[in-house]
Design an enzyme around this catalytic site. Sequence first.
Site, PDB file in Angstrom:
ATOM      1  N   GLU A 135     -13.210 -19.303  46.974  1.00  0.00           N
ATOM      2  CA  GLU A 135     -13.321 -19.490  45.528  1.00  0.00           C
ATOM      3  C   GLU A 135     -13.263 -18.139  44.798  1.00  0.00           C
ATOM      4  O   GLU A 135     -12.587 -17.993  43.776  1.00  0.00           O
ATOM      5  CB  GLU A 135     -14.633 -20.215  45.210  1.00  0.00           C
ATOM      6  CG  GLU A 135     -14.871 -20.466  43.731  1.00  0.00           C
ATOM      7  CD  GLU A 135     -16.188 -21.184  43.473  1.00  0.00           C
ATOM      8  OE1 GLU A 135     -17.012 -21.309  44.417  1.00  0.00           O
ATOM      9  OE2 GLU A 135     -16.397 -21.622  42.329  1.00  0.00           O
ATOM     10  N   HIS A 148     -26.740 -29.324  47.346  1.00  0.00           N
ATOM     11  CA  HIS A 148     -25.414 -29.805  46.966  1.00  0.00           C
ATOM     12  C   HIS A 148     -25.491 -31.305  46.681  1.00  0.00           C
ATOM     13  O   HIS A 148     -25.710 -32.096  47.591  1.00  0.00           O
ATOM     14  CB  HIS A 148     -24.429 -29.504  48.102  1.00  0.00           C
ATOM     15  CG  HIS A 148     -23.017 -29.810  47.775  1.00  0.00           C
ATOM     16  ND1 HIS A 148     -22.613 -30.299  46.553  1.00  0.00           N
ATOM     17  CD2 HIS A 148     -21.878 -29.696  48.517  1.00  0.00           C
ATOM     18  CE1 HIS A 148     -21.305 -30.474  46.556  1.00  0.00           C
ATOM     19  NE2 HIS A 148     -20.828 -30.111  47.739  1.00  0.00           N
ATOM     20  N   CYS A 161     -16.775 -34.211  46.464  1.00  0.00           N
ATOM     21  CA  CYS A 161     -17.695 -33.339  45.734  1.00  0.00           C
ATOM     22  C   CYS A 161     -17.129 -32.840  44.409  1.00  0.00           C
ATOM     23  O   CYS A 161     -17.821 -32.130  43.676  1.00  0.00           O
ATOM     24  CB  CYS A 161     -18.109 -32.179  46.625  1.00  0.00           C
ATOM     25  SG  CYS A 161     -18.818 -32.788  48.165  1.00  0.00           S
ATOM     26  N   PHE A 190     -13.905 -32.531  49.551  1.00  0.00           N
ATOM     27  CA  PHE A 190     -13.165 -32.911  50.768  1.00  0.00           C
ATOM     28  C   PHE A 190     -11.937 -33.713  50.341  1.00  0.00           C
ATOM     29  O   PHE A 190     -12.023 -34.595  49.476  1.00  0.00           O
ATOM     30  CB  PHE A 190     -14.031 -33.792  51.677  1.00  0.00           C
ATOM     31  CG  PHE A 190     -15.035 -33.039  52.509  1.00  0.00           C
ATOM     32  CD1 PHE A 190     -15.018 -31.663  52.607  1.00  0.00           C
ATOM     33  CD2 PHE A 190     -16.004 -33.738  53.217  1.00  0.00           C
ATOM     34  CE1 PHE A 190     -15.945 -30.985  53.405  1.00  0.00           C
ATOM     35  CE2 PHE A 190     -16.938 -33.078  54.008  1.00  0.00           C
ATOM     36  CZ  PHE A 190     -16.912 -31.698  54.095  1.00  0.00           C
ATOM     37  N   HIS A 192     -18.645 -23.220  42.669  1.00  0.00           N
ATOM     38  CA  HIS A 192     -18.881 -24.362  43.571  1.00  0.00           C
ATOM     39  C   HIS A 192     -19.874 -23.920  44.660  1.00  0.00           C
ATOM     40  O   HIS A 192     -20.820 -24.633  44.939  1.00  0.00           O
ATOM     41  CB  HIS A 192     -17.557 -24.840  44.174  1.00  0.00           C
ATOM     42  CG  HIS A 192     -17.694 -26.076  44.990  1.00  0.00           C
ATOM     43  ND1 HIS A 192     -18.189 -27.259  44.474  1.00  0.00           N
ATOM     44  CD2 HIS A 192     -17.422 -26.342  46.306  1.00  0.00           C
ATOM     45  CE1 HIS A 192     -18.203 -28.183  45.425  1.00  0.00           C
ATOM     46  NE2 HIS A 192     -17.747 -27.650  46.544  1.00  0.00           N
ATOM     47  N   LYS A 244     -26.335 -24.085  43.469  1.00  0.00           N
ATOM     48  CA  LYS A 244     -26.674 -24.930  44.629  1.00  0.00           C
ATOM     49  C   LYS A 244     -27.695 -24.241  45.531  1.00  0.00           C
ATOM     50  O   LYS A 244     -28.317 -24.891  46.378  1.00  0.00           O
ATOM     51  CB  LYS A 244     -25.413 -25.272  45.418  1.00  0.00           C
ATOM     52  CG  LYS A 244     -24.483 -26.251  44.688  1.00  0.00           C
ATOM     53  CD  LYS A 244     -23.306 -26.667  45.557  1.00  0.00           C
ATOM     54  CE  LYS A 244     -22.369 -27.628  44.836  1.00  0.00           C
ATOM     55  NZ  LYS A 244     -21.476 -26.919  43.869  1.00  0.00           N
TER      56      LYS A 244
END
Lengths: 82, 421
Positions: free
Chosen positions: B321, B347, B170, B409, B310, B342
């Site tokens: 974050e 996403h 991502c 990831f 994010h 998002k």
Amino acid sequence: MAATQEEIVAGLAEIVNEIAGIPVEDVQLDKSFTDDLDVDSLSMVEVVVAAEERFDVKIPDDDVKNLKTVGDATDYILKHQG
Amino acid sequence: MSSTNRTVVVTGIGATTPLGGDVASTWEGLIAGRSGVRPLEQDWAADLPVKIAAQIAVEPGEVIPRPQARRLDRSAQFALIAAKEAWADAGFTDKAGDDTSVDPDRLGAVIASGIGGVTTLLDQYDVLRDKGVRRVSPHTVPMLMPNGPSANVGLAVGARAGVHTPVSACASGAEAIGYAIEMIRSGRADVVVAGGTEAAIHPLPIAAFGNMMAMSKNNDDPEGASRPYDVARDGFVLGEGAGVIVLESAEHAAKRGARVYAEAVGQGISADGHDIVQPEPEGRGISHALQNLMDCTDLAAAEIMHVNAHATSTPAGDIAELKALRKVFGDDTDHMAVSGTKSMTGHLLGGAGGIESVASILALYHRIAPPTINIDNLDPEADADIVRGEARKLPVEGRIAALNDSFGFGGHNVVLAFRTV
């Protein structure tokens, strides 16, 4: 029942239209797949597979390179169709 | 680090997203706080635990001619649509070389996706199983390869300085833009088309992400399912689409009189070194990326007024974050308007860094931060100034900067910084 030359050209025209977006009326016996009809080598494989299914014919990879024009393909199918 | 330190600017933007088929409609949706999440009505969704997604607003088949579309994976279709919009938006009228204002040998393309041509791979496997070897499309390999979108965009614009595809789940889209900035900085290219794309709305990825417990199962309330920073958040909602920008050396842009949206200040990159999928809970890796950004650029914490976070709407990631922002920026965090877009787009995985860069750039250009929607009850651990519910004006005076965070990831962390000019 075996397809006539006219039926084969009409069938190829539909296939080429689907794959390359060329109008069916532009697909004529003297037209070259690569030079006139926007069919590159990968798309030619698609044309061949679709034609095999439609006309009940086997077109071995070694024979594909000899099918330069719509006329070549039509003659081949006329001769080999099941 | 750069060898020439050339200033890099953004001169074109393009997008096709769950909110709209272009930048204007996407931006309008973002500022209005519109959700792009809808029920999955396809038959294949019936047995899935997750039955919602943010599907594209305008099907690519409506835009790309059929003969071309049938040889492109859906992710490459999205990328091409967004890239063409960005290219035209930058003022280019033709491919490089035919448009003489850009030299093809000085033009690059860097488009990334997280998963690549996954729907092509799976659909062609179905063909192999159901119809036999002979029917597998001869276009399969160029369609499924992860560099397919980049290669197709490169061909469309005539890029010959290099065509690249960084893959980091991502974070891929953001890493692509960071890579492009460095290509220009280092003097290897003058113009680079860069961004991210993703097309993974298919039962297998949804089943797989769902079984990881990573996705929201809020099937009864699609528009409310993606809710970063809300106490009831339960995972991300899968989106699809692409965001692409045109980056250019400031000198090259000035020479051809191009409109400049923003400066692309630079990137900060790190790896968590913690877990293959879980974020490091204290945001250590993210802090490292933020610190790298500050160390490697002339960006000042005082000028960062906006963060496109994010914020995927997962319980652990959203807070980690914010902890990292606080750790690196301290009290300066208080003047940063933090948005989780998002909540509206879902996403987009590898596409996220692309469309969120577009959103960050427009937030600076119009000086307005899009909202985070669906926060009914703000998580008390969210220690930052979250833009809730409605868009918020950013300071109208002076030079301001925005960050776009993307994490993937594997523990990949990429932070991009843009600044008004």
